[in-house]
Scaffold this motif. Structure first.
Motif, PDB file in Angstrom:
ATOM      1  N   GLU A 154     -46.089 -11.718 -19.724  1.00  0.00           N
ATOM      2  CA  GLU A 154     -45.136 -12.189 -20.731  1.00  0.00           C
ATOM      3  C   GLU A 154     -43.734 -12.143 -20.143  1.00  0.00           C
ATOM      4  O   GLU A 154     -43.344 -11.145 -19.542  1.00  0.00           O
ATOM      5  CB  GLU A 154     -45.199 -11.309 -21.976  1.00  0.00           C
ATOM      6  N   THR A 155     -42.999 -13.247 -20.301  1.00  0.00           N
ATOM      7  CA  THR A 155     -41.601 -13.285 -19.855  1.00  0.00           C
ATOM      8  C   THR A 155     -40.737 -13.741 -21.016  1.00  0.00           C
ATOM      9  O   THR A 155     -41.168 -14.509 -21.876  1.00  0.00           O
ATOM     10  CB  THR A 155     -41.414 -14.262 -18.670  1.00  0.00           C
ATOM     11  N   LEU A 156     -39.518 -13.246 -21.018  1.00  0.00           N
ATOM     12  CA  LEU A 156     -38.529 -13.718 -21.973  1.00  0.00           C
ATOM     13  C   LEU A 156     -37.208 -13.802 -21.221  1.00  0.00           C
ATOM     14  O   LEU A 156     -36.744 -12.803 -20.664  1.00  0.00           O
ATOM     15  CB  LEU A 156     -38.375 -12.780 -23.169  1.00  0.00           C
ATOM     16  N   VAL A 157     -36.671 -15.019 -21.171  1.00  0.00           N
ATOM     17  CA  VAL A 157     -35.367 -15.257 -20.551  1.00  0.00           C
ATOM     18  C   VAL A 157     -34.561 -16.031 -21.581  1.00  0.00           C
ATOM     19  O   VAL A 157     -34.975 -17.118 -22.013  1.00  0.00           O
ATOM     20  CB  VAL A 157     -35.508 -16.045 -19.225  1.00  0.00           C
ATOM     21  N   SER A 158     -33.422 -15.479 -21.994  1.00  0.00           N
ATOM     22  CA  SER A 158     -32.656 -16.045 -23.116  1.00  0.00           C
ATOM     23  C   SER A 158     -32.242 -17.495 -22.884  1.00  0.00           C
ATOM     24  O   SER A 158     -32.142 -18.263 -23.838  1.00  0.00           O
ATOM     25  CB  SER A 158     -31.434 -15.174 -23.410  1.00  0.00           C
ATOM     26  N   SER A 159     -32.046 -17.891 -21.633  1.00  0.00           N
ATOM     27  CA  SER A 159     -31.583 -19.257 -21.344  1.00  0.00           C
ATOM     28  C   SER A 159     -32.722 -20.257 -21.117  1.00  0.00           C
ATOM     29  O   SER A 159     -32.467 -21.419 -20.830  1.00  0.00           O
ATOM     30  CB  SER A 159     -30.660 -19.233 -20.126  1.00  0.00           C
ATOM     31  N   ILE A 160     -33.962 -19.801 -21.243  1.00  0.00           N
ATOM     32  CA  ILE A 160     -35.119 -20.663 -20.997  1.00  0.00           C
ATOM     33  C   ILE A 160     -36.054 -20.610 -22.202  1.00  0.00           C
ATOM     34  O   ILE A 160     -36.196 -19.573 -22.843  1.00  0.00           O
ATOM     35  CB  ILE A 160     -35.868 -20.210 -19.723  1.00  0.00           C
ATOM     36  N   ASN A 161     -36.719 -21.717 -22.483  1.00  0.00           N
ATOM     37  CA  ASN A 161     -37.718 -21.795 -23.549  1.00  0.00           C
ATOM     38  C   ASN A 161     -37.127 -21.396 -24.909  1.00  0.00           C
ATOM     39  O   ASN A 161     -37.773 -20.703 -25.701  1.00  0.00           O
ATOM     40  CB  ASN A 161     -38.949 -20.934 -23.205  1.00  0.00           C
ATOM     41  N   LYS A 162     -35.871 -21.788 -25.119  1.00  0.00           N
ATOM     42  CA  LYS A 162     -35.159 -21.504 -26.367  1.00  0.00           C
ATOM     43  C   LYS A 162     -35.136 -20.017 -26.691  1.00  0.00           C
ATOM     44  O   LYS A 162     -35.140 -19.607 -27.850  1.00  0.00           O
ATOM     45  CB  LYS A 162     -35.777 -22.285 -27.530  1.00  0.00           C
ATOM     46  N   GLY A 163     -35.175 -19.182 -25.649  1.00  0.00           N
ATOM     47  CA  GLY A 163     -35.122 -17.732 -25.842  1.00  0.00           C
ATOM     48  C   GLY A 163     -36.401 -17.146 -26.401  1.00  0.00           C
ATOM     49  O   GLY A 163     -36.438 -15.982 -26.785  1.00  0.00           O
ATOM     50  N   GLU A 164     -37.475 -17.935 -26.415  1.00  0.00           N
ATOM     51  CA  GLU A 164     -38.768 -17.464 -26.928  1.00  0.00           C
ATOM     52  C   GLU A 164     -39.617 -16.915 -25.780  1.00  0.00           C
ATOM     53  O   GLU A 164     -39.510 -17.370 -24.642  1.00  0.00           O
ATOM     54  CB  GLU A 164     -39.527 -18.618 -27.607  1.00  0.00           C
ATOM     55  N   PRO A 165     -40.494 -15.950 -26.061  1.00  0.00           N
ATOM     56  CA  PRO A 165     -41.370 -15.417 -25.011  1.00  0.00           C
ATOM     57  C   PRO A 165     -42.326 -16.489 -24.468  1.00  0.00           C
ATOM     58  O   PRO A 165     -42.755 -17.372 -25.195  1.00  0.00           O
ATOM     59  CB  PRO A 165     -42.172 -14.318 -25.723  1.00  0.00           C
ATOM     60  N   CYS A 166     -42.610 -16.383 -23.205  1.00  0.00           N
ATOM     61  CA  CYS A 166     -43.592 -17.237 -22.530  1.00  0.00           C
ATOM     62  C   CYS A 166     -44.767 -16.333 -22.175  1.00  0.00           C
ATOM     63  O   CYS A 166     -44.589 -15.332 -21.480  1.00  0.00           O
ATOM     64  CB  CYS A 166     -42.993 -17.861 -21.278  1.00  0.00           C
ATOM     65  N   ILE A 167     -45.943 -16.662 -22.671  1.00  0.00           N
ATOM     66  CA  ILE A 167     -47.117 -15.814 -22.464  1.00  0.00           C
ATOM     67  C   ILE A 167     -48.180 -16.587 -21.678  1.00  0.00           C
ATOM     68  O   ILE A 167     -48.539 -17.705 -22.035  1.00  0.00           O
ATOM     69  CB  ILE A 167     -47.687 -15.335 -23.813  1.00  0.00           C
ATOM     70  N   LYS A 168     -48.661 -15.949 -20.618  1.00  0.00           N
ATOM     71  CA  LYS A 168     -49.757 -16.489 -19.811  1.00  0.00           C
ATOM     72  C   LYS A 168     -50.877 -15.470 -19.864  1.00  0.00           C
ATOM     73  O   LYS A 168     -50.685 -14.320 -19.481  1.00  0.00           O
ATOM     74  CB  LYS A 168     -49.305 -16.739 -18.370  1.00  0.00           C
ATOM     75  N   GLU A 169     -52.048 -15.893 -20.348  1.00  0.00           N
ATOM     76  CA  GLU A 169     -53.179 -14.980 -20.480  1.00  0.00           C
ATOM     77  C   GLU A 169     -54.389 -15.517 -19.739  1.00  0.00           C
ATOM     78  O   GLU A 169     -54.535 -16.718 -19.552  1.00  0.00           O
ATOM     79  CB  GLU A 169     -53.541 -14.789 -21.958  1.00  0.00           C
ATOM     80  N   GLY A 170     -55.260 -14.595 -19.365  1.00  0.00           N
ATOM     81  CA  GLY A 170     -56.505 -14.972 -18.698  1.00  0.00           C
ATOM     82  C   GLY A 170     -56.424 -14.771 -17.196  1.00  0.00           C
ATOM     83  O   GLY A 170     -55.638 -13.971 -16.696  1.00  0.00           O
ATOM     84  N   LYS A 171     -57.253 -15.536 -16.492  1.00  0.00           N
ATOM     85  CA  LYS A 171     -57.309 -15.424 -15.031  1.00  0.00           C
ATOM     86  C   LYS A 171     -56.125 -16.139 -14.399  1.00  0.00           C
ATOM     87  O   LYS A 171     -55.812 -17.264 -14.762  1.00  0.00           O
ATOM     88  CB  LYS A 171     -58.605 -16.019 -14.489  1.00  0.00           C
ATOM     89  N   GLN A 172     -55.516 -15.477 -13.453  1.00  0.00           N
ATOM     90  CA  GLN A 172     -54.393 -16.030 -12.694  1.00  0.00           C
ATOM     91  C   GLN A 172     -54.597 -15.664 -11.223  1.00  0.00           C
ATOM     92  O   GLN A 172     -55.329 -14.724 -10.905  1.00  0.00           O
ATOM     93  CB  GLN A 172     -53.053 -15.455 -13.174  1.00  0.00           C
ATOM     94  N   THR A 173     -53.910 -16.369 -10.357  1.00  0.00           N
ATOM     95  CA  THR A 173     -53.980 -16.093  -8.923  1.00  0.00           C
ATOM     96  C   THR A 173     -52.587 -15.819  -8.387  1.00  0.00           C
ATOM     97  O   THR A 173     -51.641 -16.539  -8.690  1.00  0.00           O
ATOM     98  CB  THR A 173     -54.580 -17.300  -8.164  1.00  0.00           C
ATOM     99  N   PHE A 174     -52.472 -14.768  -7.592  1.00  0.00           N
ATOM    100  CA  PHE A 174     -51.265 -14.485  -6.832  1.00  0.00           C
ATOM    101  C   PHE A 174     -51.606 -14.771  -5.379  1.00  0.00           C
ATOM    102  O   PHE A 174     -52.683 -14.387  -4.900  1.00  0.00           O
ATOM    103  CB  PHE A 174     -50.840 -13.020  -6.969  1.00  0.00           C
ATOM    104  N   TYR A 175     -50.696 -15.443  -4.672  1.00  0.00           N
ATOM    105  CA  TYR A 175     -50.989 -15.864  -3.300  1.00  0.00           C
ATOM    106  C   TYR A 175     -49.815 -15.529  -2.394  1.00  0.00           C
ATOM    107  O   TYR A 175     -48.655 -15.728  -2.764  1.00  0.00           O
ATOM    108  CB  TYR A 175     -51.279 -17.369  -3.268  1.00  0.00           C
ATOM    109  N   GLY A 176     -50.099 -15.023  -1.196  1.00  0.00           N
ATOM    110  CA  GLY A 176     -49.080 -14.720  -0.191  1.00  0.00           C
ATOM    111  C   GLY A 176     -49.054 -15.813   0.854  1.00  0.00           C
ATOM    112  O   GLY A 176     -49.815 -15.779   1.812  1.00  0.00           O
ATOM    113  N   LYS A 177     -48.207 -16.807   0.685  1.00  0.00           N
ATOM    114  CA  LYS A 177     -48.171 -17.981   1.563  1.00  0.00           C
ATOM    115  C   LYS A 177     -47.509 -17.646   2.912  1.00  0.00           C
ATOM    116  O   LYS A 177     -46.495 -16.954   2.953  1.00  0.00           O
ATOM    117  CB  LYS A 177     -47.389 -19.093   0.861  1.00  0.00           C
ATOM    118  N   GLY A 178     -48.093 -18.170   3.982  1.00  0.00           N
ATOM    119  CA  GLY A 178     -47.516 -18.013   5.323  1.00  0.00           C
ATOM    120  C   GLY A 178     -47.351 -16.559   5.707  1.00  0.00           C
ATOM    121  O   GLY A 178     -48.254 -15.755   5.571  1.00  0.00           O
ATOM    122  N   ASN A 179     -46.147 -16.223   6.177  1.00  0.00           N
ATOM    123  CA  ASN A 179     -45.854 -14.857   6.609  1.00  0.00           C
ATOM    124  C   ASN A 179     -45.201 -14.021   5.516  1.00  0.00           C
ATOM    125  O   ASN A 179     -44.677 -12.946   5.787  1.00  0.00           O
ATOM    126  CB  ASN A 179     -44.937 -14.878   7.843  1.00  0.00           C
TER     127      ASN A 179
END
Length: 191
Positions: free
Chosen positions: A136-161
């Motif tokens: 969950e992210t909340l940034v006052s200047s983005i998405n009309k100051g509303e929380p952004c929620i991402k749920e479920g499976k996600q991938t984190f990746y380390g690109k290159g070096n």
């Protein structure tokens, strides 16, 4: 001169000899051919058995390598670029079972913006982490100051070096050209 009868007899024996020789050669060639087919089939079986063994050994090596590349428990920095790269938040990584780790933490700033992550995570490869849970992210200047929620499976990746892992689902809830860079870094112990 040779009489027609003698000529006919000679031609008959030549044809008979040729037919017998060809038949004999055909039989010899047929036996050689069948022998080669049997040898070829035997070689195919041996090569298939060898290939199966090699594949099984490679699969075991890959499985062993991935299982050795586990995460480390401890405290790790986490950032969302909209909040700060210079003042990271932290996640705590705690072992669970089957290579999974519990992960929970936050990053905040004085404006009330925040990043919260909670779920489980595991290493899939040297460069890839699998996450299941809620971000969950909340940034006052983005998405009309509303929380952004991402749920479920996600991938984190380390690109290159890169020495950090970036969430691959970067699209912000605001959409358009707005992207969120959520990064997990090695901390007091390496990821």
């Amino acid at each position: 001169m040779i009489s027609l009868t003698k000529f006919s007899i000679i031609v008959f024996f030549v044809l008979l000899f040729t037919a017998c020789t060809e038949n004999k050669l055909s039989q010899i060639d047929k036996e050689k051919y069948e022998s080669l087919i049997r040898e070829n089939d035997s070689l195919k079986r041996l090569l298939n058995a060898r290939d199966s063994l090699i594949k099984a050994q490679q699969h075991t090596k890959i499985k062993d390598t991935i299982s050795k590349q586990t995460l480390k428990a401890g405290k790790h920095p986490i950032t969302l670029q909209w909040i700060s790269w210079d003042k990271p938040g932290y996640v705590e990584v705690t072992p669970l079972t089957n290579g999974w780790y519990l992960i929970a933490g936050t990053q905040n700033n004085t404006n009330g913006d925040y990043l919260k992550i909670e779920g489980k995570i595991r290493r899939l490869s040297e460069k890839e982490l699998e996450f299941e849970g809620r971000i969950e992210t909340l940034v006052s200047s983005i998405n009309k100051g509303e929380p952004c929620i991402k749920e479920g499976k996600q991938t984190f990746y380390g690109k290159g070096n890169r020495k950090y892992f970036r969430l691959q689902n970067m699209t912000s809830c605001e959409g358009g050209m707005v992207v969120d860079y959520i990064d997990i870094y090695p901390g007091t112990s390496s990821l």
